[in-house]
Motif scaffolding. Structure first.
Motif, PDB file in Angstrom:
ATOM      1  N   LEU A  31       7.620  30.375  27.353  1.00 19.23           N
ATOM      2  CA  LEU A  31       8.202  30.654  26.043  1.00 19.23           C
ATOM      3  C   LEU A  31       8.572  32.125  25.916  1.00 19.23           C
ATOM      4  N   PRO A  32       9.840  32.457  25.754  1.00 22.39           N
ATOM      5  CA  PRO A  32      10.247  33.869  25.611  1.00 22.39           C
ATOM      6  C   PRO A  32       9.698  34.466  24.317  1.00 22.39           C
ATOM      7  N   PRO A  33       9.057  35.628  24.405  1.00 24.83           N
ATOM      8  CA  PRO A  33       8.484  36.255  23.211  1.00 24.83           C
ATOM      9  C   PRO A  33       9.505  36.552  22.121  1.00 24.83           C
ATOM     10  N   LYS A  34      10.773  36.752  22.480  1.00 24.44           N
ATOM     11  CA  LYS A  34      11.797  37.008  21.463  1.00 24.44           C
ATOM     12  C   LYS A  34      11.888  35.854  20.477  1.00 24.44           C
ATOM     13  N   THR A  35      11.567  34.661  20.935  1.00 25.50           N
ATOM     14  CA  THR A  35      11.630  33.469  20.088  1.00 25.50           C
ATOM     15  C   THR A  35      10.267  33.087  19.538  1.00 25.50           C
ATOM     16  N   PHE A  36       9.212  33.313  20.351  1.00 24.01           N
ATOM     17  CA  PHE A  36       7.860  32.882  19.977  1.00 24.01           C
ATOM     18  C   PHE A  36       6.901  34.079  20.013  1.00 24.01           C
ATOM     19  N   ALA A  37       7.221  35.137  19.284  1.00 22.32           N
ATOM     20  CA  ALA A  37       6.447  36.379  19.349  1.00 22.32           C
ATOM     21  C   ALA A  37       4.993  36.172  18.939  1.00 22.32           C
ATOM     22  N   ALA A  38       4.771  35.500  17.805  1.00 21.78           N
ATOM     23  CA  ALA A  38       3.405  35.317  17.316  1.00 21.78           C
ATOM     24  C   ALA A  38       2.577  34.493  18.289  1.00 21.78           C
ATOM     25  N   GLY A  43      -1.623  34.813  24.605  1.00 23.44           N
ATOM     26  CA  GLY A  43      -1.816  35.012  26.039  1.00 23.44           C
ATOM     27  C   GLY A  43      -2.877  36.029  26.385  1.00 23.44           C
ATOM     28  N   LEU A  44      -3.064  37.028  25.517  1.00 27.39           N
ATOM     29  CA  LEU A  44      -4.087  38.043  25.785  1.00 27.39           C
ATOM     30  C   LEU A  44      -5.487  37.458  25.749  1.00 27.39           C
ATOM     31  N   GLY A  45      -5.654  36.370  24.998  1.00 28.36           N
ATOM     32  CA  GLY A  45      -6.984  35.791  24.850  1.00 28.36           C
ATOM     33  C   GLY A  45      -7.308  34.691  25.836  1.00 28.36           C
ATOM     34  N   VAL A  46      -6.399  34.398  26.767  1.00 28.93           N
ATOM     35  CA  VAL A  46      -6.633  33.306  27.715  1.00 28.93           C
ATOM     36  C   VAL A  46      -7.921  33.484  28.517  1.00 28.93           C
ATOM     37  N   PRO A  47      -8.211  34.686  29.044  1.00 34.06           N
ATOM     38  CA  PRO A  47      -9.469  34.826  29.801  1.00 34.06           C
ATOM     39  C   PRO A  47     -10.706  34.423  28.998  1.00 34.06           C
ATOM     40  N   ILE A  48     -10.763  34.843  27.730  1.00 36.05           N
ATOM     41  CA  ILE A  48     -11.950  34.507  26.928  1.00 36.05           C
ATOM     42  C   ILE A  48     -11.953  33.027  26.552  1.00 36.05           C
ATOM     43  N   VAL A 235       1.584  43.798  18.449  1.00 31.30           N
ATOM     44  CA  VAL A 235       1.563  43.232  19.800  1.00 31.30           C
ATOM     45  C   VAL A 235       2.729  42.275  19.982  1.00 31.30           C
ATOM     46  N   GLY A 236       3.029  41.479  18.953  1.00 33.48           N
ATOM     47  CA  GLY A 236       4.169  40.563  19.028  1.00 33.48           C
ATOM     48  C   GLY A 236       5.470  41.314  19.265  1.00 33.48           C
ATOM     49  N   GLU A 237       5.656  42.436  18.559  1.00 35.24           N
ATOM     50  CA  GLU A 237       6.862  43.249  18.745  1.00 35.24           C
ATOM     51  C   GLU A 237       6.899  43.869  20.139  1.00 35.24           C
ATOM     52  N   SER A 238       5.728  44.298  20.624  1.00 32.60           N
ATOM     53  CA  SER A 238       5.664  44.869  21.977  1.00 32.60           C
ATOM     54  C   SER A 238       6.034  43.834  23.025  1.00 32.60           C
ATOM     55  N   PHE A 239       5.616  42.590  22.825  1.00 30.57           N
ATOM     56  CA  PHE A 239       5.960  41.519  23.764  1.00 30.57           C
ATOM     57  C   PHE A 239       7.471  41.270  23.790  1.00 30.57           C
ATOM     58  N   LYS A 240       8.112  41.382  22.622  1.00 34.13           N
ATOM     59  CA  LYS A 240       9.574  41.249  22.585  1.00 34.13           C
ATOM     60  C   LYS A 240      10.227  42.345  23.413  1.00 34.13           C
ATOM     61  N   MET A 241       9.728  43.576  23.254  1.00 29.38           N
ATOM     62  CA  MET A 241      10.275  44.689  24.021  1.00 29.38           C
ATOM     63  C   MET A 241      10.019  44.505  25.514  1.00 29.38           C
ATOM     64  N   ALA A 270      -1.705  37.867  33.539  1.00 29.97           N
ATOM     65  CA  ALA A 270      -1.089  36.895  34.451  1.00 29.97           C
ATOM     66  C   ALA A 270      -0.774  35.572  33.760  1.00 29.97           C
ATOM     67  N   PHE A 271      -1.078  35.465  32.470  1.00 29.57           N
ATOM     68  CA  PHE A 271      -0.806  34.246  31.708  1.00 29.57           C
ATOM     69  C   PHE A 271       0.390  34.452  30.776  1.00 29.57           C
ATOM     70  N   SER A 272       1.218  35.445  31.082  1.00 31.67           N
ATOM     71  CA  SER A 272       2.301  35.827  30.182  1.00 31.67           C
ATOM     72  C   SER A 272       3.678  35.468  30.724  1.00 31.67           C
ATOM     73  N   TYR A 273       4.634  35.515  29.824  1.00 39.36           N
ATOM     74  CA  TYR A 273       6.036  35.238  30.163  1.00 39.36           C
ATOM     75  C   TYR A 273       6.567  36.290  31.134  1.00 39.36           C
ATOM     76  N   VAL A 274       6.294  37.581  30.859  1.00 43.57           N
ATOM     77  CA  VAL A 274       6.866  38.635  31.715  1.00 43.57           C
ATOM     78  C   VAL A 274       6.265  38.596  33.120  1.00 43.57           C
ATOM     79  N   TYR A 275       4.985  38.261  33.228  1.00 38.47           N
ATOM     80  CA  TYR A 275       4.379  38.122  34.556  1.00 38.47           C
ATOM     81  C   TYR A 275       5.107  37.060  35.356  1.00 38.47           C
ATOM     82  N   LYS A 276       5.332  35.907  34.739  1.00 36.90           N
ATOM     83  CA  LYS A 276       5.990  34.796  35.445  1.00 36.90           C
ATOM     84  C   LYS A 276       7.414  35.173  35.850  1.00 36.90           C
ATOM     85  N   GLN A 277       8.145  35.847  34.954  1.00 32.84           N
ATOM     86  CA  GLN A 277       9.525  36.203  35.236  1.00 32.84           C
ATOM     87  C   GLN A 277       9.633  37.256  36.330  1.00 32.84           C
TER      88      GLN A 277
END
Length: 341
Positions: A31-38, A43-48, A235-241, A270-277
């Protein structure tokens, strides 16, 4: 559920919620953060979330209850998609005369503003690098202070931004640099730089990628409810950037015909959109040869791996190490690779 006691029913309710949220997080890299920012913030909480599901599994296992199947199934799905959060195997170490050692390190301006209350933190950091002597050294949040004393490298390329702060990214090399440059990201101090080196008869490109910072306080107990809401939105805005920056980077990288290594601080997991891309079909050197959690950021309550070294499929990954040294808010990582003959 009729055989469960009242407390066990409550436990299973929370177990179901945590399992569902973890299952939901598995689609985040798509899911691209530009569309699904919130949603991407999750993804940051996946490890916990993984650790909580492990605890619920153990709880039901001790109770010998079939409810253990819920977390077990969710964890199994995650393992098939991402692999293990924790690598139980020993680190791989293969000595090869053709090895190239590459270190990535966010040095946080060499402790310029004394975030670490240690007067000789900078000296120790430089001494650590000098001791390890990687062939390639990729640094984020680099500051060109004379006292950094990295002159034992023959070649370097640095890209500095700002008129007063004057900091940025740098790559040091023991191999000749025949080309270098920067991929500019607008409206930020972050960017990507690259060098082309010559080893034997091969030209290899090294990228140093620093994506938008999340500006998370590692002491999460300091957060108030208002600050937490502000942090969530930020954080949502940072993910868009980050998505926009990674697209600029990939546009540049895809024009390169050389065998490539990508180093960097992604400010994401490693559970993020940018990592995968960014990773695409490259090898995550930690997954290939590392062990443990691979934590690279000093976050107090759970391990965060946000710094990466990716290797072109043309390379064999012969070793990987995360160093437990506290000279920055990040931990250095180093890999050794060799070209497949």
């Amino acid at each position: 559920m009729r055989k469960l006691k009242f407390f066990e029913k409550i436990m299973f309710f929370f177990n179901s919620v945590v399992a569902f949220i973890l299952l939901l997080s598995y689609i985040l890299p798509l899911l691209p953060p530009k569309t699904f920012a919130a949603l991407s913030v999750l993804g940051l909480g996946v490890p916990i979330l993984i650790l909580l599901n492990v605890l619920f599994f153990v709880y039901w296992l001790v109770k010998i209850k079939k409810q253990l199947l819920l977390s077990l199934l969710i964890l199994a799905i995650g393992y098939s998609i991402f692999g293990s959060l924790y690598k139980f195997s020993e680190s791989k170490t293969i000595e090869d005369i053709n090895n190239i050692s590459i270190m990535n390190y966010n040095v946080r301006l060499f402790n310029l503003y004394k975030w670490i209350p240690n007067e000789d933190a900078e000296e120790k950091l430089v001494g650590f690098i000098k001791k390890e002597r990687p062939d390639i050294l990729s640094l984020q949040e680099y500051h060109p202070r004379e006292s950094t004393k990295l002159g034992f490298y023959k070649y370097k390329y640095e890209k500095l931004l700002g008129k007063k702060k004057n900091y940025g990214q740098a790559i040091f090399s023991n191999y000749p640099i025949i080309n270098s440059g920067s991929v500019e990201f607008p409206n930020t101090f972050n960017n990507a730089i690259y060098i082309d080196i010559v080893k034997d008869k091969d030209t290899i490109r090294i990228y140093n990628l620093h994506l938008q910072s999340l500006r998370i306080d590692p002491k999460v107990e300091n957060l108030t409810t208002k600050e937490s809401e502000k942090l969530f939105n930020g954080v949502g805005e940072s993910f868009k950037m980050q998505q926009f920056q990674s697209e600029l980077f990939l546009k540049h990288k895809n024009k390169c015909s050389y065998k490539t290594i990508i180093c960097g601080d992604f400010n994401n997991t490693a559970f993020s959109y940018v990592y995968k891309q960014v990773r695409a079909d490259f090898k995550d050197t930690f997954k290939e040869a590392g062990n443990g959690f691979g934590r690279t950021y000093n976050f107090k309550f759970f391990p965060m791996r946000i710094d990466f070294i990716f290797a072109d499929p043309a390379f064999k990954v012969n070793s990987f190490k995360t160093y437990d040294v506290q000279y920055s808010d990040h931990y250095p990582i180093m890999t050794k690779v060799s070209l497949v003959q």
